[in-house]
Design a protein around this motif. Structure first.
Motif, PDB file in Angstrom:
ATOM      1  N   ILE A 116       0.840  -1.193   0.000  1.00  0.00           N
ATOM      2  CA  ILE A 116       0.000   0.000   0.000  1.00  0.00           C
ATOM      3  C   ILE A 116       0.878   1.248   0.000  1.00  0.00           C
ATOM      4  O   ILE A 116       0.526   2.279  -0.585  1.00  0.00           O
ATOM      5  CB  ILE A 116      -0.933   0.018   1.230  1.00  0.00           C
ATOM      6  N   GLY A 117       2.038   1.141   0.647  1.00  0.00           N
ATOM      7  CA  GLY A 117       2.955   2.277   0.709  1.00  0.00           C
ATOM      8  C   GLY A 117       3.671   2.582  -0.580  1.00  0.00           C
ATOM      9  O   GLY A 117       4.482   3.522  -0.629  1.00  0.00           O
ATOM     10  N   GLY A 118       3.415   1.822  -1.633  1.00  0.00           N
ATOM     11  CA  GLY A 118       3.973   2.154  -2.938  1.00  0.00           C
ATOM     12  C   GLY A 118       5.240   1.421  -3.306  1.00  0.00           C
ATOM     13  O   GLY A 118       5.815   1.669  -4.374  1.00  0.00           O
ATOM     14  N   THR A 119       5.714   0.517  -2.454  1.00  0.00           N
ATOM     15  CA  THR A 119       6.891  -0.279  -2.805  1.00  0.00           C
ATOM     16  C   THR A 119       6.468  -1.424  -3.711  1.00  0.00           C
ATOM     17  O   THR A 119       5.550  -2.168  -3.384  1.00  0.00           O
ATOM     18  CB  THR A 119       7.572  -0.837  -1.546  1.00  0.00           C
ATOM     19  N   SER A 120       7.138  -1.547  -4.846  1.00  0.00           N
ATOM     20  CA  SER A 120       6.765  -2.565  -5.817  1.00  0.00           C
ATOM     21  C   SER A 120       7.205  -3.953  -5.369  1.00  0.00           C
ATOM     22  O   SER A 120       8.345  -4.141  -4.920  1.00  0.00           O
ATOM     23  CB  SER A 120       7.399  -2.249  -7.180  1.00  0.00           C
ATOM     24  N   LEU A 121       6.309  -4.922  -5.494  1.00  0.00           N
ATOM     25  CA  LEU A 121       6.657  -6.307  -5.186  1.00  0.00           C
ATOM     26  C   LEU A 121       7.680  -6.867  -6.167  1.00  0.00           C
ATOM     27  O   LEU A 121       8.272  -7.912  -5.921  1.00  0.00           O
ATOM     28  CB  LEU A 121       5.403  -7.186  -5.199  1.00  0.00           C
ATOM     29  N   PHE A 122       7.885  -6.161  -7.290  1.00  0.00           N
ATOM     30  CA  PHE A 122       8.871  -6.590  -8.278  1.00  0.00           C
ATOM     31  C   PHE A 122      10.251  -6.011  -7.980  1.00  0.00           C
ATOM     32  O   PHE A 122      11.208  -6.292  -8.693  1.00  0.00           O
ATOM     33  CB  PHE A 122       8.417  -6.178  -9.680  1.00  0.00           C
ATOM     34  N   GLY A 123      10.356  -5.195  -6.935  1.00  0.00           N
ATOM     35  CA  GLY A 123      11.640  -4.669  -6.498  1.00  0.00           C
ATOM     36  C   GLY A 123      12.067  -3.406  -7.219  1.00  0.00           C
ATOM     37  O   GLY A 123      11.555  -3.066  -8.281  1.00  0.00           O
ATOM     38  N   GLY A 124      13.009  -2.707  -6.596  1.00  0.00           N
ATOM     39  CA  GLY A 124      13.634  -1.567  -7.251  1.00  0.00           C
ATOM     40  C   GLY A 124      12.887  -0.253  -7.182  1.00  0.00           C
ATOM     41  O   GLY A 124      13.405   0.764  -7.644  1.00  0.00           O
ATOM     42  N   ARG A 125      11.694  -0.214  -6.623  1.00  0.00           N
ATOM     43  CA  ARG A 125      10.927   1.034  -6.586  1.00  0.00           C
ATOM     44  C   ARG A 125      10.161   1.136  -5.277  1.00  0.00           C
ATOM     45  O   ARG A 125       9.522   0.172  -4.848  1.00  0.00           O
ATOM     46  CB  ARG A 125       9.932   1.110  -7.755  1.00  0.00           C
ATOM     47  N   GLY A 126      10.229   2.308  -4.652  1.00  0.00           N
ATOM     48  CA  GLY A 126       9.500   2.545  -3.415  1.00  0.00           C
ATOM     49  C   GLY A 126      10.331   3.372  -2.456  1.00  0.00           C
ATOM     50  O   GLY A 126      11.552   3.496  -2.610  1.00  0.00           O
ATOM     51  N   ILE A 127       9.659   3.971  -1.476  1.00  0.00           N
ATOM     52  CA  ILE A 127      10.360   4.736  -0.454  1.00  0.00           C
ATOM     53  C   ILE A 127       9.882   4.265   0.917  1.00  0.00           C
ATOM     54  O   ILE A 127       8.740   3.833   1.078  1.00  0.00           O
ATOM     55  CB  ILE A 127      10.152   6.252  -0.600  1.00  0.00           C
ATOM     56  N   ILE A 128      10.751   4.386   1.891  1.00  0.00           N
ATOM     57  CA  ILE A 128      10.449   3.858   3.221  1.00  0.00           C
ATOM     58  C   ILE A 128       9.302   4.613   3.879  1.00  0.00           C
ATOM     59  O   ILE A 128       8.497   4.026   4.618  1.00  0.00           O
ATOM     60  CB  ILE A 128      11.722   3.872   4.106  1.00  0.00           C
ATOM     61  N   TRP A 129       9.180   5.911   3.617  1.00  0.00           N
ATOM     62  CA  TRP A 129       8.091   6.677   4.239  1.00  0.00           C
ATOM     63  C   TRP A 129       6.738   6.229   3.728  1.00  0.00           C
ATOM     64  O   TRP A 129       5.727   6.358   4.427  1.00  0.00           O
ATOM     65  CB  TRP A 129       8.298   8.171   4.008  1.00  0.00           C
ATOM     66  N   GLY A 130       6.690   5.721   2.509  1.00  0.00           N
ATOM     67  CA  GLY A 130       5.435   5.171   1.996  1.00  0.00           C
ATOM     68  C   GLY A 130       4.979   3.992   2.830  1.00  0.00           C
ATOM     69  O   GLY A 130       3.776   3.805   3.070  1.00  0.00           O
ATOM     70  N   THR A 131       5.935   3.178   3.292  1.00  0.00           N
ATOM     71  CA  THR A 131       5.592   2.041   4.150  1.00  0.00           C
ATOM     72  C   THR A 131       4.971   2.502   5.457  1.00  0.00           C
ATOM     73  O   THR A 131       4.014   1.888   5.949  1.00  0.00           O
ATOM     74  CB  THR A 131       6.844   1.193   4.433  1.00  0.00           C
ATOM     75  N   LEU A 132       5.502   3.577   6.027  1.00  0.00           N
ATOM     76  CA  LEU A 132       4.915   4.105   7.261  1.00  0.00           C
ATOM     77  C   LEU A 132       3.474   4.553   7.020  1.00  0.00           C
ATOM     78  O   LEU A 132       2.585   4.292   7.843  1.00  0.00           O
ATOM     79  CB  LEU A 132       5.747   5.270   7.789  1.00  0.00           C
ATOM     80  N   LEU A 133       3.232   5.196   5.884  1.00  0.00           N
ATOM     81  CA  LEU A 133       1.861   5.576   5.534  1.00  0.00           C
ATOM     82  C   LEU A 133       0.988   4.333   5.382  1.00  0.00           C
ATOM     83  O   LEU A 133      -0.164   4.308   5.818  1.00  0.00           O
ATOM     84  CB  LEU A 133       1.857   6.390   4.240  1.00  0.00           C
ATOM     85  N   GLY A 134       1.556   3.284   4.765  1.00  0.00           N
ATOM     86  CA  GLY A 134       0.810   2.037   4.604  1.00  0.00           C
ATOM     87  C   GLY A 134       0.467   1.408   5.936  1.00  0.00           C
ATOM     88  O   GLY A 134      -0.650   0.904   6.137  1.00  0.00           O
TER      89      GLY A 134
END
Length: 343
Positions: A282-300
């Motif tokens: 949900i935080g925007g990190t791709s399950l395929f790897g290589g894309r996403g930011i850690i703050w998005g995970t906190l939002l998730g």
């Protein structure tokens, strides 16, 4: 008569190819700013649940959400750095519980070890679980899904064998192990020490992923392992470091879990695997790897906490809360797949 061919048709073709639709523009924006969509979802969820129940935005309830998110968010941080390498760890919950039981049992038994030493050994155990996963992925070349599915069962069994299925209550634990559950008041909202530790973990990871060579290598390995190897990056070393770092973060989560529940039990955090993966995607990190930011995970993680709390206040059964989280996972992965089609 000019020998140059007419270019009107070429210009028309270029204009047609450059034409973008609102959907494609939205996809490009989400591709550039992966944390934007979870931020929008979080705001909408807070508005809806706040309108449905006036108690939702009460300071005490916001404090409760923050305490719940502290554990999920910390485990999700560990999951994030693994997923950034195009892997996944199904054993995070079991490793966290195993580490928490080691900490508690060593410090609580008659004539037990000093709390600092018990905490240190718990960290070593959690990092060892990460190292085992890393070895299975880098040395035996097992797919991360299969490797961590196997270690999930191993860690669950080790936890039950080590603890004898018994819970260690807070009264038998030294103050250091339960310290993360102590609350302080910030702006009228009671926040536990564990919440502040979780925020510190995110700040450290944001710096490491965004400002260090290690972080650039993590993204490069997740984006394309072969290209990273050709660029001189030692892929296996990066993967090992990621799994060990994830283990250290899970040790912190184990410490937070003890403080949050004022106990250490072998059956704690039953939904933590699903919730952590949900927070990451949900935080925007791709399950395929290589894309996403850690703050998005906190939002998730905040979205997961808000949904579970808001649905609970609305009187929705726990089973349907889990169903809602499952729907969130499917929706988030679908959006990620749609965004990746832009590449």
């Amino acid at each position: 008569m000019s020998s140059n061919p007419p270019t009107d048709g070429i210009h028309l073709a270029d204009e047609f190819l450059d034409r973008s639709t609102p959907a494609s523009r939205a996809r490009d924006i989400l591709l550039r700013y992966p944390a934007l969509s979870p931020a929008i979802v979080l705001v909408i969820a807070v508005i809806i649940f706040g309108a449905l129940n006036s108690n939702f935005l009460a300071p005490n309830n916001l404090s409760l959400i923050a305490q719940q998110v502290a554990i999920v968010g910390t485990v999700a941080a560990a999951q994030t750095i693994i997923i950034l390498t195009a892997g996944i760890d199904l054993s995070v919950g079991a490793a966290m519980v195993f580490a928490s039981m080691v900490m508690a049992q060593l410090a609580a038994t008659a004539g037990g070890l000093p709390a600092v030493i018990a905490l240190f050994i718990g960290f070593v155990v959690a990092m060892a679980t990460g190292a085992l996963n890393g070895l299975l992925v880098t040395r035996l070349k097992l797919p991360p899904f299969i490797a961590t599915l196997g270690t999930l069962n191993i860690f669950v069994a080790l936890t039950l064998l080590y603890s004898g299925g018994q819970t260690v209550i807070g009264a038998d634990l030294p103050a250091l192990l339960t310290w993360t559950g102590q609350a302080i008041e910030i702006g009228g909202v009671r926040v536990t020490t564990g919440v502040l530790i979780m925020v510190a973990v995110y700040i450290a990871l944001a710096f490491m992923l965004g400002r260090t060579a290690w972080g650039r290598h993590v993204y490069a390995v997740g984006d394309d392992k072969d290209a990273a190897r050709l660029a001189g990056i030692r892929v296996d070393r990066v993967l090992m470091s990621v799994y060990i770092a994830a283990g250290a973060i899970l040790a912190i989560a184990a410490w937070l879990q003890i403080g949050r529940s004022n106990a250490a039990g072998p059956n704690a955090a039953a939904d933590i695997n699903l919730d952590s993966i949900t927070a990451v995607v949900i935080g925007g990190t791709s399950l395929f790897g290589g894309r996403g930011i850690i703050w998005g995970t906190l939002l998730g993680a905040l979205i997961v906490g808000v949904f579970r709390n808001g649905l609970s206040l609305a009187g929705v059964d726990t089973l349907y809360q889990t169903l809602a989280v499952g729907v969130l996972v499917i929706a988030a992965v679908s959006v990620d797949h749609w965004i990746r089609k832009a590449n």
